[in-house]
Design a protein around this motif. Structure first.
Motif, mmCIF file in Angstrom:
data_model
loop_
_atom_site.group_PDB
_atom_site.id
_atom_site.type_symbol
_atom_site.label_atom_id
_atom_site.label_comp_id
_atom_site.label_asym_id
_atom_site.label_seq_id
_atom_site.Cartn_x
_atom_site.Cartn_y
_atom_site.Cartn_z
ATOM 1 N N VAL A 113 0.847 -1.201 0.000
ATOM 2 C CA VAL A 113 0.000 0.000 0.000
ATOM 3 C C VAL A 113 0.884 1.253 0.000
ATOM 4 O O VAL A 113 0.620 2.224 -0.713
ATOM 5 C CB VAL A 113 -0.955 -0.005 1.215
ATOM 6 C CG1 VAL A 113 -1.752 1.294 1.280
ATOM 7 C CG2 VAL A 113 -1.901 -1.193 1.126
ATOM 8 N N ALA A 114 1.974 1.214 0.780
ATOM 9 C CA ALA A 114 2.868 2.377 0.882
ATOM 10 C C ALA A 114 3.540 2.702 -0.449
ATOM 11 O O ALA A 114 3.927 3.837 -0.688
ATOM 12 C CB ALA A 114 3.924 2.135 1.948
ATOM 13 N N VAL A 115 3.679 1.700 -1.318
ATOM 14 C CA VAL A 115 4.275 1.955 -2.633
ATOM 15 C C VAL A 115 3.203 2.364 -3.650
ATOM 16 O O VAL A 115 3.439 3.211 -4.510
ATOM 17 C CB VAL A 115 5.054 0.707 -3.132
ATOM 18 C CG1 VAL A 115 5.542 0.912 -4.554
ATOM 19 C CG2 VAL A 115 6.237 0.429 -2.214
ATOM 20 N N ILE A 116 1.997 1.776 -3.525
ATOM 21 C CA ILE A 116 0.923 2.093 -4.482
ATOM 22 C C ILE A 116 0.437 3.529 -4.316
ATOM 23 O O ILE A 116 0.264 4.258 -5.297
ATOM 24 C CB ILE A 116 -0.298 1.156 -4.287
ATOM 25 C CG1 ILE A 116 0.041 -0.273 -4.691
ATOM 26 C CG2 ILE A 116 -1.489 1.648 -5.099
ATOM 27 C CD1 ILE A 116 -1.060 -1.252 -4.380
ATOM 28 N N VAL A 117 0.224 3.938 -3.070
ATOM 29 C CA VAL A 117 -0.453 5.212 -2.829
ATOM 30 C C VAL A 117 0.291 6.419 -3.428
ATOM 31 O O VAL A 117 -0.318 7.208 -4.153
ATOM 32 C CB VAL A 117 -0.768 5.376 -1.327
ATOM 33 C CG1 VAL A 117 -1.166 6.795 -1.010
ATOM 34 C CG2 VAL A 117 -1.888 4.420 -0.934
ATOM 35 N N PRO A 118 1.616 6.571 -3.188
ATOM 36 C CA PRO A 118 2.279 7.741 -3.784
ATOM 37 C C PRO A 118 2.315 7.701 -5.312
ATOM 38 O O PRO A 118 2.432 8.739 -5.964
ATOM 39 C CB PRO A 118 3.694 7.707 -3.206
ATOM 40 C CG PRO A 118 3.861 6.392 -2.585
ATOM 41 C CD PRO A 118 2.517 5.816 -2.316
ATOM 42 N N LEU A 119 2.190 6.502 -5.891
ATOM 43 C CA LEU A 119 2.159 6.390 -7.348
ATOM 44 C C LEU A 119 0.991 7.200 -7.926
ATOM 45 O O LEU A 119 1.074 7.728 -9.025
ATOM 46 C CB LEU A 119 2.036 4.902 -7.692
ATOM 47 C CG LEU A 119 1.991 4.414 -9.127
ATOM 48 C CD1 LEU A 119 2.576 3.019 -9.175
ATOM 49 C CD2 LEU A 119 0.601 4.370 -9.699
ATOM 50 N N TRP A 120 -0.099 7.306 -7.154
ATOM 51 C CA TRP A 120 -1.275 8.020 -7.631
ATOM 52 C C TRP A 120 -1.296 9.472 -7.189
ATOM 53 O O TRP A 120 -2.157 10.231 -7.623
ATOM 54 C CB TRP A 120 -2.548 7.325 -7.120
ATOM 55 C CG TRP A 120 -2.772 5.976 -7.699
ATOM 56 C CD1 TRP A 120 -2.106 4.827 -7.380
ATOM 57 C CD2 TRP A 120 -3.719 5.612 -8.698
ATOM 58 N NE1 TRP A 120 -2.590 3.780 -8.105
ATOM 59 C CE2 TRP A 120 -3.587 4.234 -8.925
ATOM 60 C CE3 TRP A 120 -4.682 6.331 -9.417
ATOM 61 C CZ2 TRP A 120 -4.370 3.550 -9.843
ATOM 62 C CZ3 TRP A 120 -5.468 5.642 -10.327
ATOM 63 C CH2 TRP A 120 -5.303 4.265 -10.540
ATOM 64 N N ALA A 121 -0.389 9.860 -6.286
ATOM 65 C CA ALA A 121 -0.418 11.235 -5.786
ATOM 66 C C ALA A 121 -0.066 12.196 -6.916
ATOM 67 O O ALA A 121 0.763 11.898 -7.766
ATOM 68 C CB ALA A 121 0.555 11.383 -4.626
ATOM 69 N N SER A 122 -0.687 13.338 -6.886
ATOM 70 C CA SER A 122 -0.572 14.363 -7.916
ATOM 71 C C SER A 122 0.772 14.393 -8.649
ATOM 72 O O SER A 122 1.806 14.744 -8.085
ATOM 73 C CB SER A 122 -0.836 15.728 -7.280
ATOM 74 O OG SER A 122 -0.613 16.731 -8.238
ATOM 75 N N TYR A 123 0.715 14.061 -9.935
ATOM 76 C CA TYR A 123 1.914 14.033 -10.781
ATOM 77 C C TYR A 123 2.595 15.403 -10.831
ATOM 78 O O TYR A 123 3.809 15.516 -10.661
ATOM 79 C CB TYR A 123 1.492 13.564 -12.176
ATOM 80 C CG TYR A 123 2.406 13.960 -13.312
ATOM 81 C CD1 TYR A 123 3.509 13.175 -13.632
ATOM 82 C CD2 TYR A 123 2.166 15.107 -14.062
ATOM 83 C CE1 TYR A 123 4.343 13.534 -14.667
ATOM 84 C CE2 TYR A 123 2.985 15.471 -15.093
ATOM 85 C CZ TYR A 123 4.079 14.688 -15.403
ATOM 86 O OH TYR A 123 4.905 15.047 -16.426
ATOM 87 N N LEU A 124 1.799 16.454 -11.051
ATOM 88 C CA LEU A 124 2.369 17.794 -11.182
ATOM 89 C C LEU A 124 3.084 18.226 -9.919
ATOM 90 O O LEU A 124 4.149 18.847 -9.968
ATOM 91 C CB LEU A 124 1.244 18.803 -11.453
ATOM 92 C CG LEU A 124 0.862 19.081 -12.886
ATOM 93 C CD1 LEU A 124 -0.210 20.155 -12.904
ATOM 94 C CD2 LEU A 124 2.058 19.541 -13.696
ATOM 95 N N LYS A 126 4.409 16.334 -7.656
ATOM 96 C CA LYS A 126 5.655 15.584 -7.469
ATOM 97 C C LYS A 126 6.773 16.215 -8.302
ATOM 98 O O LYS A 126 7.906 16.327 -7.855
ATOM 99 C CB LYS A 126 5.442 14.110 -7.844
ATOM 100 C CG LYS A 126 4.678 13.356 -6.750
ATOM 101 C CD LYS A 126 4.635 11.869 -6.991
ATOM 102 C CE LYS A 126 3.626 11.518 -8.041
ATOM 103 N NZ LYS A 126 3.363 10.064 -8.113
ATOM 104 N N PRO A 169 7.710 3.512 -8.495
ATOM 105 C CA PRO A 169 6.703 2.563 -8.000
ATOM 106 C C PRO A 169 6.187 1.616 -9.089
ATOM 107 O O PRO A 169 5.850 0.466 -8.803
ATOM 108 C CB PRO A 169 5.573 3.473 -7.505
ATOM 109 C CG PRO A 169 6.228 4.781 -7.214
ATOM 110 C CD PRO A 169 7.328 4.909 -8.222
ATOM 111 N N TYR A 170 6.148 2.089 -10.350
ATOM 112 C CA TYR A 170 5.685 1.239 -11.458
ATOM 113 C C TYR A 170 6.621 0.051 -11.654
ATOM 114 O O TYR A 170 6.230 -0.976 -12.205
ATOM 115 C CB TYR A 170 5.631 2.023 -12.769
ATOM 116 C CG TYR A 170 4.555 3.065 -12.844
ATOM 117 C CD1 TYR A 170 3.276 2.739 -13.276
ATOM 118 C CD2 TYR A 170 4.814 4.378 -12.491
ATOM 119 C CE1 TYR A 170 2.291 3.700 -13.353
ATOM 120 C CE2 TYR A 170 3.834 5.347 -12.568
ATOM 121 C CZ TYR A 170 2.573 5.002 -12.997
ATOM 122 O OH TYR A 170 1.600 5.958 -13.071
#
Lengths: 283, 265
Positions: A113-124, A126, A169-170
């Motif tokens: 979960v800790a790796v999946i969640v930031p993958l979806w956090a706002s791209y811009l 980041k 993360p991908y």
């Protein structure tokens, strides 16, 4: 409703048609139709004086792809995608190995979960965060300055860092899944035959996890090829995405369309190679 | 494989370092949103809630936020219906071209956003469909379908079709079977898919740039503010909000469904 349901039950083809009508209309008519229109534009040209589109089929745009600066841009983008992919693989292997083989089941689930969640956090955001980190008086120079070093500042190294950060993360997720699938018995057999940890890793684990690494590389590689926002935020270097966007912005849609076939062609080729390496089963 | 204590320790240290690498930039935005200074200078000058107060009152930001929410809800609704329909068709029927359906569904997210964006904006211009809110929704729905589809089809493959056949044998009609068998089996998977689709749409910027016309979503507002130095402190606040609104639905989705992992490509 009842009668309609009974009527439908006797007509599986109609049922299927009703299920598929919406999705097909949307994806084939709107989406594939749009793509077709875009690629037809690649065969048109633009009048140099009026800027109007000339409806006369031509291959000029494809010839332009072989002229300066485009081959250089293509090679630079491919190089960046390769380096980013390699870095992601090198970073993903230890953390994925820890998740799959060292962590307790509970810790493992938390880490997924800790790796999946930031993958979806706002791209811009980041990307923007790296502008703060790499800024002249930013945190990186401040921290490295304490030991007499300096950060890379803005430029190609920054692009490499940001892409690696964005796509890591991908890579971690499929590699973790790949390592998780390796049966314990294989590793025990290797140990029984005298294989030390490193030897087992190199000769048993690595070959078995390779398809998963290739699966992850599909993301890291193709996402790098198509991105034009991240490089423009932390460097002035032109990659394929930037070149496409520049031509589109300048109103030269035919050349932009032809240019966009470059990353597309590369991604398709890459997918074909990845499939041969068994990456699709590892997705 | 027996992993030595030293190897375990080394792996643990590298793992922690990588997690710090992943989370530090995100945490930094939160810190800067409370920083009384207006430059990226580290360390922060002092603590303030001014930027949050300003952000709440900023009408442009409010409007962008609202537009993003509504657009994401509309796109999710369309994706929910189309993705679920397509998944049932592919998982429960045999027909010519079934493989190509899965392919076409994935395409909008597999191709670079710039290609999808240019294709849609060119086509909209050609057929006279105005750029703006509805164009954004069409674009977002297109690449959100795959998210719902992937979640739903993974579930349908695990739940055997024989339950549906049994219901039919017991005299249930299509509608009753769908309502009492298929839908309950699918529910948590499509809710997870919808949460992910919402997060993806809420965060999307590239396709949006090409379809928005003059309309501003939250990511567009953030992107345009990059160039406005006096707006940058507000970008940090908008960033924290944007992160929360994509991270919370995704976290909830991971609780509901196990097939979140590769859903975003």
């Amino acid at each position: 409703m009842r009668r309609l349901a009974a009527w439908l039950h006797r007509r599986p083809r109609t049922r299927l048609g009703l299920l598929l009508a919406g999705p097909i209309a949307w994806l084939v008519v709107i989406y594939l139709g749009s793509l077709a229109i875009l690629f037809l534009n690649a065969f048109l040209s633009r009048d140099a004086f009026s800027g109007a589109t000339v409806y006369q089929p031509t291959l000029d745009n494809f010839a332009r792809l072989l002229e300066d600066p485009y081959p250089g841009i293509t090679i630079r983008t491919l190089g960046m995608a390769a380096v980013v992919t390699l870095t992601c693989a090198v970073l993903a292997l230890p953390i994925a190995f820890f998740m799959a083989r060292v962590a307790s089941p509970r810790l493992r689930n938390t880490m997924v979960v800790a790796v999946i969640v930031p993958l979806w956090a706002s791209y811009l955001i980041k990307v923007y965060s790296w502008r703060l980190i790499l800024a002249e008086e930013g945190i990186l120079n401040e921290v490295l300055g304490a030991v007499g070093l300096r950060g890379p500042g803005f430029g190609d190294v920054a692009v490499w860092l940001v892409f690696t950060y964005l796509w890591l993360p991908y890579m971690i997720l499929p590699v973790y899944a790949g390592l998780d699938r390796i049966p314990d018995s294989l590793l025990e057999a290797s140990a029984d035959l005298g294989g030390r940890s490193w030897m087992t890793f190199r000769r048993v684990v690595l070959p078995l996890v390779l398809p998963a690494v290739v699966a992850g590389s599909i993301f890291t590689f193709s996402l790098t090829l198509g991105d034009y926002i991240a490089p423009a935020q932390v460097s002035t270097t032109i990659f394929i995405g930037n070149a496409i966007y520049a031509q589109f912005g300048a109103g030269n849609l035919p050349l932009a369309a032809a240019l966009s076939l470059v990353p597309l062609g590369i991604v398709v080729l890459y997918l074909l190679v990845a499939r041969r390496l068994g990456a699709f089963e590892a997705l | 494989m027996s992993i030595g204590r030293r190897t375990r320790l080394a792996l643990g240290i590298v793992t922690v370092a990588i997690l710090v690498f992943i989370y530090l930039p995100i945490g930094l935005i939160v810190v800067y949103s409370f920083n009384s200074g207006t430059t990226p200078a580290w360390p922060p000058v002092g603590f303030t809630l001014d930027w949050w107060a300003l952000a709440v009152r900023n009408s442009g930001l409010q409007q962008a936020f609202l537009t993003s929410i509504v657009a994401a809800l509309c796109a999710t609704a369309i994706a929910l219906v189309l993705g679920t329909l397509a998944s049932i068709a592919v998982a429960r029927h045999r027909f010519f071209g079934r493989e190509s359906i899965s392919f076409v569904v994935v395409l909008p997210i597999a191709l670079p956003g710039i290609v999808t964006g240019m294709a849609l904006s060119t086509t909209f211009a050609q057929v006279g469909f105005p750029l703006g809110f509805f164009a954004i929704v069409v674009g977002h729905a297109t690449f959100c379908i795959v998210i719902v589809y992937n979640n739903a089809i993974a579930r349908l493959r695990r739940v055997s079709g024989s339950f549906e056949e049994a219901a039919a044998d017991l005299g249930a009609d299509q509608w009753l079977t769908f309502r009492t068998i298929t839908l309950p089996a699918l529910r948590s998977a499509i809710v997870a898919g919808a949460l992910l689709a919402f997060a993806l749409s809420f965060d999307e910027v590239i396709v949006t740039i090409f379809t928005a016309g003059g309309v501003k979503t939250l990511p567009i507002w953030i992107f345009q503010s990059f160039r406005l130095a006096n707006q940058l402190p507000l970008v940090n606040v908008a960033g924290v909000v944007a992160i929360l609104l994509s991270v919370v639905p995704v976290y909830l989705a991971t609780r509901l469904s196990s097939s979140v992992v590769g859903a975003r490509t």
